[in-house]
Scaffold this motif. Structure first.
Motif, PDB file in Angstrom:
ATOM      1  N   ASP A   1       0.854  -1.189   0.225  1.00 43.27           N
ATOM      2  CA  ASP A   1      -0.070   0.073  -0.063  1.00 43.27           C
ATOM      3  C   ASP A   1       0.783   1.256   0.209  1.00 43.27           C
ATOM      4  OD1 ASP A   1      -2.397  -1.704   0.268  1.00 43.27           O
ATOM      5  OD2 ASP A   1      -2.444  -1.359   2.349  1.00 43.27           O
ATOM      6  N   ALA A   2       2.043   1.270   0.129  1.00 40.73           N
ATOM      7  CA  ALA A   2       3.002   2.334   0.046  1.00 40.73           C
ATOM      8  C   ALA A   2       3.501   2.700  -1.040  1.00 40.73           C
ATOM      9  CB  ALA A   2       4.286   2.117   1.010  1.00 40.73           C
ATOM     10  N   GLY A   3       3.009   1.885  -2.173  1.00 42.14           N
ATOM     11  CA  GLY A   3       3.249   2.379  -3.526  1.00 42.14           C
ATOM     12  C   GLY A   3       4.871   2.177  -3.977  1.00 42.14           C
ATOM     13  N   PRO A   4       5.396   1.222  -3.707  1.00 43.79           N
ATOM     14  CA  PRO A   4       7.061   1.135  -4.252  1.00 43.79           C
ATOM     15  C   PRO A   4       7.163   0.598  -5.747  1.00 43.79           C
ATOM     16  CG  PRO A   4       6.525  -0.939  -3.054  1.00 43.79           C
ATOM     17  CD  PRO A   4       5.119  -0.121  -2.806  1.00 43.79           C
ATOM     18  N   ASP A   5       8.238   1.000  -6.053  1.00 41.65           N
ATOM     19  CA  ASP A   5       8.288   0.514  -7.300  1.00 41.65           C
ATOM     20  C   ASP A   5       8.367  -1.140  -7.500  1.00 41.65           C
ATOM     21  OD1 ASP A   5       8.946   2.826  -8.657  1.00 41.65           O
ATOM     22  OD2 ASP A   5      10.723   2.941  -7.767  1.00 41.65           O
ATOM     23  N   MET A   6       9.198  -1.760  -6.670  1.00 35.58           N
ATOM     24  CA  MET A   6       9.553  -3.039  -6.395  1.00 35.58           C
ATOM     25  C   MET A   6       9.204  -3.619  -5.109  1.00 35.58           C
ATOM     26  SD  MET A   6      13.120  -3.758  -8.550  1.00 35.58           S
ATOM     27  CE  MET A   6      12.803  -5.685  -8.587  1.00 35.58           C
ATOM     28  N   ALA A   7       8.974  -4.702  -4.824  1.00 31.88           N
ATOM     29  CA  ALA A   7       8.937  -5.270  -3.227  1.00 31.88           C
ATOM     30  C   ALA A   7       9.446  -6.768  -3.312  1.00 31.88           C
ATOM     31  CB  ALA A   7       7.625  -5.295  -2.787  1.00 31.88           C
ATOM     32  N   SER A   8      10.052  -7.271  -2.556  1.00 31.45           N
ATOM     33  CA  SER A   8      10.629  -8.441  -2.200  1.00 31.45           C
ATOM     34  C   SER A   8       9.375  -9.619  -2.038  1.00 31.45           C
ATOM     35  CB  SER A   8      11.411  -8.694  -1.006  1.00 31.45           C
ATOM     36  OG  SER A   8      10.924  -8.283   0.171  1.00 31.45           O
ATOM     37  N   CYS A   9       9.548 -10.647  -2.622  1.00 26.07           N
ATOM     38  CA  CYS A   9       8.689 -11.672  -2.494  1.00 26.07           C
ATOM     39  C   CYS A   9       9.448 -13.194  -2.137  1.00 26.07           C
ATOM     40  CB  CYS A   9       8.042 -12.074  -3.802  1.00 26.07           C
ATOM     41  SG  CYS A   9       6.686 -13.395  -3.691  1.00 26.07           S
ATOM     42  N   THR A  10       9.634 -13.621  -0.960  1.00 26.03           N
ATOM     43  CA  THR A  10      10.317 -14.706  -0.551  1.00 26.03           C
ATOM     44  C   THR A  10       9.631 -15.993  -0.992  1.00 26.03           C
ATOM     45  OG1 THR A  10      11.466 -13.349   1.267  1.00 26.03           O
ATOM     46  CG2 THR A  10      11.557 -16.036   1.308  1.00 26.03           C
ATOM     47  N   MET A  11      10.325 -16.910  -1.421  1.00 30.07           N
ATOM     48  CA  MET A  11       9.720 -18.012  -2.133  1.00 30.07           C
ATOM     49  C   MET A  11       9.763 -19.401  -1.332  1.00 30.07           C
ATOM     50  SD  MET A  11       8.441 -17.377  -5.131  1.00 30.07           S
ATOM     51  CE  MET A  11       7.774 -18.760  -5.004  1.00 30.07           C
ATOM     52  N   GLY A  12       9.912 -19.117  -0.079  1.00 32.61           N
ATOM     53  CA  GLY A  12       9.416 -20.318   0.786  1.00 32.61           C
ATOM     54  C   GLY A  12       9.885 -20.148   2.185  1.00 32.61           C
ATOM     55  N   THR A  13       9.592 -20.952   3.220  1.00 34.94           N
ATOM     56  CA  THR A  13       9.863 -20.900   4.473  1.00 34.94           C
ATOM     57  C   THR A  13      11.441 -21.304   4.671  1.00 34.94           C
ATOM     58  OG1 THR A  13       7.719 -21.284   5.227  1.00 34.94           O
ATOM     59  CG2 THR A  13       9.343 -21.920   6.728  1.00 34.94           C
ATOM     60  N   VAL A  14      11.945 -20.689   5.640  1.00 34.06           N
ATOM     61  CA  VAL A  14      13.538 -20.977   6.098  1.00 34.06           C
ATOM     62  C   VAL A  14      13.857 -20.725   7.304  1.00 34.06           C
ATOM     63  CG1 VAL A  14      14.447 -18.775   5.361  1.00 34.06           C
ATOM     64  CG2 VAL A  14      16.117 -20.683   5.023  1.00 34.06           C
ATOM     65  N   ASN A  15      14.778 -21.847   7.897  1.00 35.60           N
ATOM     66  CA  ASN A  15      15.346 -21.277   9.280  1.00 35.60           C
ATOM     67  C   ASN A  15      16.142 -20.190   8.905  1.00 35.60           C
ATOM     68  OD1 ASN A  15      14.068 -23.701  10.581  1.00 35.60           O
ATOM     69  ND2 ASN A  15      15.823 -24.976   9.982  1.00 35.60           N
ATOM     70  N   PHE A  16      16.047 -19.356   9.915  1.00 35.54           N
ATOM     71  CA  PHE A  16      16.900 -18.054   9.982  1.00 35.54           C
ATOM     72  C   PHE A  16      17.377 -17.967  11.417  1.00 35.54           C
ATOM     73  CE2 PHE A  16      17.321 -13.536   9.342  1.00 35.54           C
ATOM     74  CZ  PHE A  16      17.536 -13.333   8.118  1.00 35.54           C
ATOM     75  N   GLY A  17      18.831 -18.415  11.409  1.00 39.55           N
ATOM     76  CA  GLY A  17      19.418 -18.645  12.675  1.00 39.55           C
ATOM     77  C   GLY A  17      18.669 -19.391  13.518  1.00 39.55           C
ATOM     78  N   ASP A  18      18.361 -18.867  14.645  1.00 42.03           N
ATOM     79  CA  ASP A  18      17.636 -19.471  15.674  1.00 42.03           C
ATOM     80  C   ASP A  18      16.173 -19.144  15.608  1.00 42.03           C
ATOM     81  OD1 ASP A  18      19.766 -20.224  16.986  1.00 42.03           O
ATOM     82  OD2 ASP A  18      19.920 -18.462  18.327  1.00 42.03           O
ATOM     83  N   ASP A  19      15.686 -18.435  14.578  1.00 37.71           N
ATOM     84  CA  ASP A  19      14.454 -18.109  14.206  1.00 37.71           C
ATOM     85  C   ASP A  19      13.781 -18.883  13.033  1.00 37.71           C
ATOM     86  OD1 ASP A  19      13.816 -16.510  16.403  1.00 37.71           O
ATOM     87  OD2 ASP A  19      15.156 -15.306  15.242  1.00 37.71           O
ATOM     88  N   VAL A  20      12.465 -18.775  12.593  1.00 37.34           N
ATOM     89  CA  VAL A  20      11.928 -19.392  11.429  1.00 37.34           C
ATOM     90  C   VAL A  20      11.358 -18.209  10.802  1.00 37.34           C
ATOM     91  CG1 VAL A  20      10.208 -20.988  10.513  1.00 37.34           C
ATOM     92  CG2 VAL A  20      11.399 -21.660  12.436  1.00 37.34           C
ATOM     93  N   PHE A  21      11.942 -17.964   9.323  1.00 36.57           N
ATOM     94  CA  PHE A  21      11.054 -17.181   8.595  1.00 36.57           C
ATOM     95  C   PHE A  21      10.100 -17.783   7.701  1.00 36.57           C
ATOM     96  CE2 PHE A  21      12.096 -14.176   4.623  1.00 36.57           C
ATOM     97  CZ  PHE A  21      10.915 -13.428   4.983  1.00 36.57           C
ATOM     98  N   MET A  22       8.879 -17.261   8.098  1.00 40.80           N
ATOM     99  CA  MET A  22       7.708 -18.239   7.588  1.00 40.80           C
ATOM    100  C   MET A  22       7.139 -17.594   6.411  1.00 40.80           C
ATOM    101  SD  MET A  22       5.563 -20.842   7.999  1.00 40.80           S
ATOM    102  CE  MET A  22       5.750 -21.245   9.942  1.00 40.80           C
ATOM    103  N   ASN A  23       6.930 -18.346   5.098  1.00 42.26           N
ATOM    104  CA  ASN A  23       6.490 -17.952   4.184  1.00 42.26           C
ATOM    105  C   ASN A  23       5.337 -19.030   3.275  1.00 42.26           C
ATOM    106  OD1 ASN A  23       7.842 -15.012   3.426  1.00 42.26           O
ATOM    107  ND2 ASN A  23       9.449 -16.519   4.140  1.00 42.26           N
ATOM    108  N   ARG A  24       4.410 -19.062   4.117  1.00 48.68           N
ATOM    109  CA  ARG A  24       3.253 -20.171   3.445  1.00 48.68           C
ATOM    110  C   ARG A  24       2.876 -19.908   2.015  1.00 48.68           C
ATOM    111  NH1 ARG A  24      -1.614 -20.311   4.894  1.00 48.68           N
ATOM    112  NH2 ARG A  24      -1.651 -17.892   4.993  1.00 48.68           N
TER     113      ARG A  24
END
Length: 281
Positions: free
Chosen positions: A98-121
């Motif tokens: 909604d902020a109207g950028p030119d581009m945005a990232s789109c992560t293509m899956g879930t990944v362990n991220f150090g001690d955390d989990v980066f969730m991308n269903r």
């Protein structure tokens, strides 16, 4: 490919200002950094923002102000992170658009991220992809592991090409829990990318000590570069990064040695299918 797309990711959501004093966390600091990096050869700025306490935030008002300020002060392609911090809810991550950028990232899956989990269903990825296309926002598909490239192929086969019609991925390498930041891993990704649409381009990001090996491997295989203090806060062993300019200058030097000088913002827009926008809009 005769030129190099250089993206600067100046802030990220992981490092604190207390630990990394040179990190740009205010809007003024971010705009100054963007202008300096553009002058050196960057053509895309990948943006995370911070609140008044320098904590990561996806506050929509701050995001809109950031997009407007960067667009008014530079010709850079403004790419917002839809990842935020690993704790951000999906609704807030979708609202970034909604902020109207030119581009945005789109992560293509879930990944362990150090001690955390980066969730991308899967359902979230599809929603992000389709909303970007409906709004004319060009995605950069973030790839943390080899299987994410297969997921991207599935996404494009089922839901069509992104806004602008061009597919561009960023290989994020060296995250603990993701693929390693090695030449061998990058070459393996290049093999899988043969199944993506013709003309697909890629950048590569080496986290921490993998920065230089990944830059060299990407340039030697026709890829582009993403650098910045989001991903690297040590310039060499025992030597903290002084500024994002320092990292961009090194990337520019490598690109010139490879006889692939940095692309201008206009050239980058043409490559990525990003429309020219009124910088004051």
């Amino acid at each position: 490919m005769t030129g190099t797309l250089i993206t600067v990711a100046p802030t990220g959501a992981e490092s604190s200002k207390a630990d990394v004093p040179a990190l740009p966390v205010t809007l003024e600091e971010l705009v100054t950094t963007a202008k300096e990096c553009e002058a050196l050869g960057a053509s895309v700025v990948h943006v995370h923002i911070r609140d008044a306490g320098a904590r990561p935030t996806l506050d929509l008002g701050r995001l809109r102000a950031t997009v407007a300020a960067l667009r008014g002060s530079t010709d850079l392609i403004v790419q917002l992170s839809s990842g935020g911090a690993v704790t951000d809810p999906e609704a807030d991550r979708l609202a970034v658009l909604d902020a109207g950028p030119d581009m945005a990232s789109c992560t293509m899956g879930t990944v362990n991220f150090g001690d955390d989990v980066f969730m991308n269903r899967w359902e979230f990825v599809v929603e992000l992809h389709t909303r970007m296309r409906d709004r004319g926002i060009v995605p950069e598909y973030e790839i943390f592991d080899l299987g994410h490239l297969t997921a991207l192929q599935r996404l494009l086969d089922r839901y069509g090409l992104p806004a602008g019609g061009h597919v561009h991925v960023d290989l994020v390498m060296g995250v603990p829990g993701g693929m390693p930041g090695t030449t061998e891993a990058l070459v393996a990704c290049r093999q899988v990318m043969r199944d993506l649409p013709e003309g697909t381009t890629f950048s590569a990001t080496g986290i921490g000590r993998s920065t230089i090996p990944v830059m060299l491997a990407s340039l030697s295989t026709g890829g582009h570069l993403r650098v910045g203090m989001e991903d690297t806060i040590t310039y060499a062993k025992g030597r903290p990064v002084e500024s994002n300019m320092q990292l961009v200058a090194r990337a520019v030097g490598f690109a010139q040695l490879a006889q692939r000088p940095p692309l201008t913002a206009a050239q980058a827009r043409s490559l990525l299918g990003v429309p020219v926008r009124d910088r004051w809009a």
